[in-house]
Scaffold this active site. Sequence first.
Site, short mmCIF file in Angstrom:
data_model
loop_
_atom_site.label_atom_id
_atom_site.label_comp_id
_atom_site.label_asym_id
_atom_site.label_seq_id
_atom_site.Cartn_x
_atom_site.Cartn_y
_atom_site.Cartn_z
N CYS A 80 0.84 -1.20 0.00
CA CYS A 80 0.00 0.00 0.00
C CYS A 80 0.88 1.25 0.00
O CYS A 80 1.61 1.49 -0.94
CB CYS A 80 -1.00 -0.03 1.16
SG CYS A 80 -2.36 1.16 0.98
N HIS A 186 -3.87 -4.88 -0.27
CA HIS A 186 -3.48 -5.41 1.04
C HIS A 186 -3.55 -6.94 1.04
O HIS A 186 -4.64 -7.51 1.19
CB HIS A 186 -4.41 -4.87 2.12
CG HIS A 186 -4.21 -3.43 2.43
ND1 HIS A 186 -3.31 -2.98 3.38
CD2 HIS A 186 -4.78 -2.31 1.91
CE1 HIS A 186 -3.34 -1.66 3.43
NE2 HIS A 186 -4.23 -1.23 2.55
N GLU A 188 -2.67 -8.86 3.36
CA GLU A 188 -3.06 -9.31 4.71
C GLU A 188 -4.57 -9.25 4.92
O GLU A 188 -5.09 -9.81 5.90
CB GLU A 188 -2.33 -8.48 5.77
CG GLU A 188 -2.85 -7.08 6.01
CD GLU A 188 -2.38 -6.05 5.00
OE1 GLU A 188 -2.64 -4.86 5.21
OE2 GLU A 188 -1.73 -6.44 4.00
#
Length: 207
Positions: A80, A186, A188
């Site tokens: 990001c 992202h 994650e």
Amino acid sequence: MVVIVDYEVGNPGSILNMLKKAGVAAEISSDVASIRRADKLILPGVGSFDHGMKSLRGSGLLPVMEERVLGDGIPVLGICLGMQMLGKTSEEGSEPGLGWIDAHTRRFQFDRSTESLRVPHMGWNWIETQQQGCLFSGFDSVPRFYFVHSLYVACEDPADVLATSEYGFEFTCSVRRKNIFGTQFHPEKSHRFGMQLLRNFGSVHPC
């Protein structure tokens, strides 16, 4: 060992949790000795470009990161804002970026045909890989990832574009130059797709 660089910007805990689920040995650290021992680095980031760059430079970690990434050639993954910081400049601020990728971060601007699109771009999007293998291997279906961003990275060299996505127009969502990687999305927050990507990065040879 993958070391997530802790410079007080971003969400390193979420990245660490996903790496653990992916079976990748990792830790969060702001310690120079840990970064010097690392096999790979992750540069997270959430927030404004200038704040991120000032925090990274103020942390005292940049010299050892440059030593490991530019000198020793260990893989690094910017996520990001971390990906945007790999470039040279950003329209969001005046601070210089790391300049590890020949790229500039631009604001989303839409014409009348797409002016209904909201900024930030938020949600799930399909991606299209521009290079075989690397981070985007081993997926059981066409991968899609979770995005939250108001700016995008524009690469000067098309060879640095690893993957693209679309939001009003095609934009670069992942970059790679040699051992330097970045994702605008992202991993994650991207469930099994993000887990596989981080597993790929955590492998002995990401490409």
